[in-house]
Design an enzyme around this catalytic site. Structure first.
Site, PDB file in Angstrom:
ATOM      1  CB  SER A 225      12.631  -4.454 -12.299  1.00  0.00           C
ATOM      2  OG  SER A 225      12.138  -3.147 -12.066  1.00  0.00           O
ATOM      3  N   GLY A 226      11.423  -4.893  -9.037  1.00  0.00           N
ATOM      4  CA  GLY A 226      11.755  -4.745  -7.620  1.00  0.00           C
ATOM      5  C   GLY A 226      11.537  -3.385  -7.014  1.00  0.00           C
TER       6      GLY A 226
ATOM      7  CE1 TYR B 157      18.801  -3.904  -2.026  1.00  0.00           C
ATOM      8  CE2 TYR B 157      20.284  -2.426  -3.219  1.00  0.00           C
ATOM      9  CZ  TYR B 157      19.114  -3.165  -3.170  1.00  0.00           C
ATOM     10  OH  TYR B 157      18.262  -3.174  -4.241  1.00  0.00           O
TER      11      TYR B 157
ATOM     12  CG  HIS C  62      10.478  -0.693   1.177  1.00  0.00           C
ATOM     13  ND1 HIS C  62      11.423  -0.259   2.066  1.00  0.00           N
ATOM     14  CD2 HIS C  62      11.067  -0.640  -0.050  1.00  0.00           C
ATOM     15  CE1 HIS C  62      12.537   0.046   1.424  1.00  0.00           C
ATOM     16  NE2 HIS C  62      12.349  -0.170   0.127  1.00  0.00           N
TER      17      HIS C  62
ATOM     18  CB  CYS D 204      12.297   1.179  -2.910  1.00  0.00           C
ATOM     19  SG  CYS D 204      12.467  -0.463  -3.621  1.00  0.00           S
TER      20      CYS D 204
END
Length: 417
Positions: free
Chosen positions: A319-320, A306, A324, A342
């Site tokens: 690590s992300g 993505y 959001h 996420c």
């Protein structure tokens, strides 16, 4: 007049004292009580092992005070530095030698006061001032985060300029790193590795608390030829409201609390199978209004690749992992987990979350099939250790395991990804 046996005895003693008055006076002339005599100057009686001519003392060597055995004995020794700290020491059983057991500070000034007694029992005293040489190796400390307001989950970070090994050396560091919290709460340092340690209270920081962290290690001996350096500027933090987001990956809803009261519930989506969101307590690390998320940056490619523009992103792991806006999966919010790890929500909800939360606030994920949050190395997972495990990482309060190891031996700070 009739007298009782007792009164007759008293009378006889009085007469005896009168008749022997001259003798009594003569006995009084034997000399004053040594306890009331002004102490003599014991400069010739007392010897220090300090260099002659005012040269500076090596702080790595113990201080010794001696008297010759036939010249009396040492009664007391007090050695104090310029800040009022006393140097610990031991006096030999025969009173002829005193030796420091505590470590001298580097680059410090001391005053030593010695009380003695000569062979006749008369008191003496000697005072010596001396200075220790500066350290050749100094340990500096950098505190984090930056000064400001943070949430109740923000740990204090201390990064050292040199490795510190061994319980005694680490304990010396911990004693010199002072955390002043108002209102007070129990807390402890925890060593992640030889150069990094974190501090947190037993529970989350009290909402509205004031925190001041200072380095009092200057001149203090840490290890062989390693001393504390200049203190630097203290860290000051203010703790805001207790903000918590409880993310239920099973029900697909987030519950937001302020100081224990629910203020919002938000439909969400979390990580799908194979990319399940980590369970556990996480701490907000930062916020980015816009960030481009690429699967390739975290090793995701092929059919799962993505490349998305993301808004209102609140980071919770290095690590992300973020909270959001995810408008592309709006139909899945509140019903299915479709993300790559996420927590996604509508743009309006993400904007509200972004504006409401700050660094140090708590995001806890429950009921996910993912792995548990790493306590260290991928953000601030400090709160995933219970209080006993946390204290096990302190050199001052650690409980050693049967094999001689502790939690601090296995905890290592991994690089950010």
């Amino acid at each position: 007049m009739n007298q009782t046996p007792r009164s007759r005895t008293v009378l006889r003693c009085s007469l005896l004292l009168v008749s022997l008055g001259a003798v009594a006076i003569a006995c009084g002339e034997a000399g004053p009580d040594p306890m009331t005599t002004k102490p003599f100057d014991a400069a010739k009686q007392v010897t220090f092992n300090t260099p002659r001519g005012g040269a500076k003392v090596d702080p790595d060597k113990p201080l010794e005070v001696t008297v010759k055995r036939d010249e009396g004995r040492i009664m007391d020794v007090s050695v104090v530095d310029g800040t009022g700290h006393h140097l610990a020491g031991e006096l030999s059983a025969d009173g002829v030698r005193w030796r420091s057991t505590g470590a001298l500070s580097a680059g410090a000034k001391y005053t030593a006061r010695v009380s003695t007694e000569d062979a006749e029992g008369s008191p003496g005293t000697r005072t010596l001032t001396f200075a220790t040489s500066a350290a050749k190796r100094e340990l500096s400390v950098e505190f984090g985060p930056e000064e400001g307001e943070y949430g109740v989950g923000q740990p204090i970070i201390a990064e050292l300029s040199a490795p510190v090994e061994g319980k005694a050396a680490r304990a010396a560091v911990e004693r010199g790193l002072k955390v002043d919290l108002k209102p007070g709460a129990e807390g402890a340092w925890h060593w992640l590795n030889d150069e990094v340690l974190h501090y947190r209270p037993k529970e989350f920081w009290p909402a509205g608390a004031k925190v001041t962290v200072s380095n009092n290690l200057q001149g203090v001996k840490i290890a062989d030829k390693l001393y504390g350096g200049a203190p630097g500027k203290p860290l000051k933090m203010t703790i805001g409201d207790r903000m918590e987001a409880i993310t239920d990956a099973s029900s697909h809803w987030m519950t937001v609390l302020r100081n224990g009261e629910v203020i919002n519930t938000i439909p969400i989506t979390t990580g799908k199978p194979g990319f399940s969101t980590r369970n556990g307590i996480k701490v907000v690390l930062g916020q980015e209004y816009f960030v481009r998320m690429r699967g390739s940056s975290v090793g995701i490619g092929g059919s799962e690749a993505y490349n998305l523009p993301v808004y209102y992103a609140t980071r919770v792991t290095w690590s992300g992992e973020y909270v959001h806006a995810a408008p592309w999966s709006l139909s899945d919010h509140g019903s299915r987990n479709v993300s790559h790890g996420c927590t996604g929500m509508s743009t309006s909800n993400a904007a509200w979350f972004y504006e409401t939360f700050k660094e140090g606030d708590i995001v806890e994920v429950i009921n996910s099939i993912g792995e548990d949050m790493d306590p260290f190395g991928n953000g601030y997972g400090d709160w995933n250790l219970d209080w006993t495990e946390w204290r096990d990482g302190s050199a001052l309060v650690a409980d050693t395991r049967p094999d001689g190891s502790s939690a601090a031996d296995s905890a290592r700070l991994r690089p950010r990804v």
